[in-house]
Design a protein around this motif. Sequence first.
Motif, PDB file in Angstrom:
ATOM      1  N   GLY A  94      62.405  98.637  40.736  1.00 47.03           N
ATOM      2  CA  GLY A  94      63.799  97.544  39.941  1.00 47.03           C
ATOM      3  C   GLY A  94      63.512  97.767  38.529  1.00 47.03           C
ATOM      4  N   VAL A  95      64.883  97.951  38.216  1.00 55.41           N
ATOM      5  CA  VAL A  95      64.310  98.352  36.171  1.00 55.41           C
ATOM      6  C   VAL A  95      64.337  96.679  35.937  1.00 55.41           C
ATOM      7  CG1 VAL A  95      66.027  98.490  34.213  1.00 55.41           C
ATOM      8  CG2 VAL A  95      65.596 100.209  36.356  1.00 55.41           C
ATOM      9  N   VAL A  96      64.408  95.667  36.314  1.00 56.54           N
ATOM     10  CA  VAL A  96      64.022  94.351  35.477  1.00 56.54           C
ATOM     11  C   VAL A  96      62.600  94.118  36.205  1.00 56.54           C
ATOM     12  CG1 VAL A  96      64.283  92.327  35.335  1.00 56.54           C
ATOM     13  CG2 VAL A  96      66.154  93.101  35.775  1.00 56.54           C
ATOM     14  N   THR A  97      62.354  94.187  37.636  1.00 57.18           N
ATOM     15  CA  THR A  97      61.015  93.880  37.606  1.00 57.18           C
ATOM     16  C   THR A  97      60.451  95.066  36.683  1.00 57.18           C
ATOM     17  OG1 THR A  97      61.707  93.482  39.989  1.00 57.18           O
ATOM     18  CG2 THR A  97      58.890  94.243  39.518  1.00 57.18           C
ATOM     19  N   ALA A  98      60.551  96.242  36.488  1.00 56.93           N
ATOM     20  CA  ALA A  98      59.844  97.243  35.620  1.00 56.93           C
ATOM     21  C   ALA A  98      59.168  97.330  34.460  1.00 56.93           C
ATOM     22  CB  ALA A  98      59.466  98.608  35.921  1.00 56.93           C
ATOM     23  N   LEU A  99      60.843  96.397  33.806  1.00 54.92           N
ATOM     24  CA  LEU A  99      60.870  95.367  32.054  1.00 54.92           C
ATOM     25  C   LEU A  99      59.349  94.417  32.037  1.00 54.92           C
ATOM     26  CD1 LEU A  99      64.604  95.985  31.555  1.00 54.92           C
ATOM     27  CD2 LEU A  99      62.814  96.845  30.202  1.00 54.92           C
ATOM     28  N   SER A 100      59.868  93.274  33.043  1.00 58.17           N
ATOM     29  CA  SER A 100      58.730  92.341  32.788  1.00 58.17           C
ATOM     30  C   SER A 100      56.998  93.157  33.667  1.00 58.17           C
ATOM     31  CB  SER A 100      58.985  91.525  34.004  1.00 58.17           C
ATOM     32  OG  SER A 100      57.683  90.566  34.256  1.00 58.17           O
ATOM     33  N   LEU A 101      57.132  94.205  34.371  1.00 62.41           N
ATOM     34  CA  LEU A 101      55.844  94.746  34.655  1.00 62.41           C
ATOM     35  C   LEU A 101      55.083  95.412  33.481  1.00 62.41           C
ATOM     36  CD1 LEU A 101      55.685  95.838  37.957  1.00 62.41           C
ATOM     37  CD2 LEU A 101      54.380  94.557  36.765  1.00 62.41           C
ATOM     38  N   THR A 102      56.215  96.384  33.194  1.00 59.51           N
ATOM     39  CA  THR A 102      55.659  96.663  31.018  1.00 59.51           C
ATOM     40  C   THR A 102      55.501  95.579  29.811  1.00 59.51           C
ATOM     41  OG1 THR A 102      57.324  98.437  32.052  1.00 59.51           O
ATOM     42  CG2 THR A 102      56.889  98.397  29.812  1.00 59.51           C
ATOM     43  N   ILE A 103      56.025  94.643  29.811  1.00 59.83           N
ATOM     44  CA  ILE A 103      55.953  93.661  29.115  1.00 59.83           C
ATOM     45  C   ILE A 103      54.736  93.191  29.078  1.00 59.83           C
ATOM     46  CG2 ILE A 103      56.333  92.102  28.352  1.00 59.83           C
ATOM     47  CD1 ILE A 103      59.506  92.499  28.912  1.00 59.83           C
ATOM     48  N   GLN A 104      53.917  92.550  30.406  1.00 53.44           N
ATOM     49  CA  GLN A 104      52.717  92.603  30.853  1.00 53.44           C
ATOM     50  C   GLN A 104      51.793  93.469  30.889  1.00 53.44           C
ATOM     51  OE1 GLN A 104      52.575  90.796  34.863  1.00 53.44           O
ATOM     52  NE2 GLN A 104      54.697  90.155  34.705  1.00 53.44           N
ATOM     53  N   ALA A 105      51.750  94.280  30.707  1.00 58.21           N
ATOM     54  CA  ALA A 105      51.014  95.729  30.245  1.00 58.21           C
ATOM     55  C   ALA A 105      50.552  96.505  29.098  1.00 58.21           C
ATOM     56  CB  ALA A 105      51.103  97.290  31.501  1.00 58.21           C
ATOM     57  N   LEU A 106      51.970  96.173  27.965  1.00 57.99           N
ATOM     58  CA  LEU A 106      51.970  96.614  27.361  1.00 57.99           C
ATOM     59  C   LEU A 106      51.699  95.639  25.924  1.00 57.99           C
ATOM     60  CD1 LEU A 106      54.414  99.708  27.005  1.00 57.99           C
ATOM     61  CD2 LEU A 106      51.589  99.295  27.362  1.00 57.99           C
ATOM     62  N   THR A 107      52.151  94.382  26.238  1.00 57.21           N
ATOM     63  CA  THR A 107      52.480  92.908  25.194  1.00 57.21           C
ATOM     64  C   THR A 107      51.319  92.354  25.711  1.00 57.21           C
ATOM     65  OG1 THR A 107      53.819  92.184  26.041  1.00 57.21           O
ATOM     66  CG2 THR A 107      54.301  94.047  24.564  1.00 57.21           C
ATOM     67  N   GLU A 108      51.137  91.136  24.146  1.00 61.59           N
ATOM     68  CA  GLU A 108      49.934  89.797  24.800  1.00 61.59           C
ATOM     69  C   GLU A 108      51.109  88.335  24.783  1.00 61.59           C
ATOM     70  OE1 GLU A 108      47.264  90.301  25.552  1.00 61.59           O
ATOM     71  OE2 GLU A 108      46.744  92.042  25.549  1.00 61.59           O
ATOM     72  N   LYS A 109      50.423  87.815  25.031  1.00 65.31           N
ATOM     73  CA  LYS A 109      51.134  86.363  25.604  1.00 65.31           C
ATOM     74  C   LYS A 109      51.385  86.133  23.594  1.00 65.31           C
ATOM     75  CE  LYS A 109      50.601  84.438  29.516  1.00 65.31           C
ATOM     76  NZ  LYS A 109      49.577  83.133  30.718  1.00 65.31           N
ATOM     77  N   GLY A 110      52.455  85.217  23.209  1.00 60.74           N
ATOM     78  CA  GLY A 110      52.605  85.721  21.415  1.00 60.74           C
ATOM     79  C   GLY A 110      53.881  86.104  21.129  1.00 60.74           C
ATOM     80  N   ASP A 111      53.555  87.982  21.386  1.00 57.63           N
ATOM     81  CA  ASP A 111      54.313  89.096  20.637  1.00 57.63           C
ATOM     82  C   ASP A 111      55.535  88.972  20.613  1.00 57.63           C
ATOM     83  OD1 ASP A 111      51.779  90.158  20.132  1.00 57.63           O
ATOM     84  OD2 ASP A 111      51.890  91.984  21.421  1.00 57.63           O
ATOM     85  N   GLY A 112      56.269  89.245  19.926  1.00 57.08           N
ATOM     86  CA  GLY A 112      57.841  88.970  19.633  1.00 57.08           C
ATOM     87  C   GLY A 112      58.083  90.661  19.735  1.00 57.08           C
TER      88      GLY A 112
END
Length: 391
Positions: A94-112
Motif C-alpha cells: 500500500g502506498v501509505v505503508t510504503a511511505l512510512s517504511l521509506t521514512i523509517q529506512a531513509l531518515t532518522e528520528k528528529g529529521d525534518g
Amino acid sequence: MYDFDKIIDRSNTDAVKIEACSEMFDNADIIPMWVADMDFAVPNPITLTLRERVEHPIYGYTMRTTRFMQSIKRWQKKRNDWDVDARSIVWCPGVVTALSLTIQALTEKGDGIIIQPPVYPPFFDVIRKNGRIIEENRLKSDDGKWSIDFDEFEQLCQKSTTKAFLLCHPHNPVGREWTTDELKKMGDICVRNNVIILSDEIHSDLMLNGRRHHPMATISDEIANQTITYMAGSKTFNIAGFATSYLIAKNNDLRQKYVDAQEALHLQSNLMGPIALQAAYENCEPWLNELQTYLSENVEYVIDAFKQELPEVIVTNPEATYLIWLDFSALGISHEDLRYLLYRKARVGMNDGKTFGEGFSACFRLNIASPMSVVEEAVQNIIKTLAPLRK
C-alpha cells in the motif's frame, strides 16, 4: 460502452465509506462523498480474472511474476511516456505503508520532512508517528488557484535537519497536476540540498480534460536519482481493497534500503491484489479513458452549479483526481455550524478540512466519483441548505 450512471448498493459490504458514516458524521442517513474510492463497478476484465483464479481451490503463497512487473513497465510507458527499468520496481502492500517504511529506512528520528498543506491527512501521520518533524511549505491560494511558495520551499530544504520531501502529485485535495517547470524547480532545489523526494503519484492515472501526467522522476536524471515514486491501481480502477501498490526507484541504494525495511517485517502480498492490478493494466485502459471523461463532466457540473447558485463558495477546479476542495469561508459560518449544516441538514458526508492541516476549518473535500445523479443531489442539498444563510 460503460454505465457509470448505475447506482450500486454498497451496504452490507463492510465498505468504510458506508459503514463508518454514523461514527464520522453522527448521521447514518447521509450521502457519502468522502473516502477516496469510487461508487462505480470495477472493469469487467478484473472481475472475470479474479473469478477464474477463485475457481482454483488452492490459495497458497504466491509471488509477483515477471508478467506482473512487465505490465507495470508497459503501463508507465503508454500512459506517462516513462521508460521504467523493471528492476527498479518494488511491490508494496500500500502506498501509505510504503511511505512510512521509506521514512523509517531513509531518515532518522528528529529529521525534518517537508509537506505542502492542505494535504492528504496520512502524510502528517507517517511523519509524526515515526518521530520525524513536519516542515510545512503551505500552498498559496488565489481564489482557488493553488501555487507553491518556492522561496519558503528552498529555505526549508536548506535546513540541515531536512532530509526528505513528501510530494503529492497530483495533489490531494487541491487537484493540481504540477507542471514540468514546477516539478523541475522543486526537484532541482532538492538535488542541490540533498533532500530525498518521496513522490506519491497514486492519482496520476486520473487526469481530467485530456491532460497528461508527468512523473517527477522523468524531469531529469539527477532528480530521478533522488526520487522514489509511489503508484497503484487502487484509485484508478477502484481496487483499493486489494492493498497492492508499487514503488519505482532508479537509485539502487535508496531502493535496497526500502526493500530491507519491508523484508524485515516479512510483509506478504495478498493473493488477489497482483492479479487485479495486472488485469487492469493489461485490459482496462478503454474503461479508464471513458471514466476520465465522466469524471470531467461531474467536475464541470459542480463548478457550474456553485458558480450559478452559490458563488460565495470557492470551488477549486481540479486538473486531476475525483476530489474537489470547497472553501466556505466567505459565508462566515463557524466550523461547528458548517459541520452541522452539511452533515445533518444537507446530509452530505465530506472530509473535514481541519484534517488536511491548520487553517482550513472552513473547507471540505468532496468526492465526485459517483453517478451524476448522486453528485447533483449532494450539491443541490448543499446549495439549498447554505444559500439562505448568505450575509
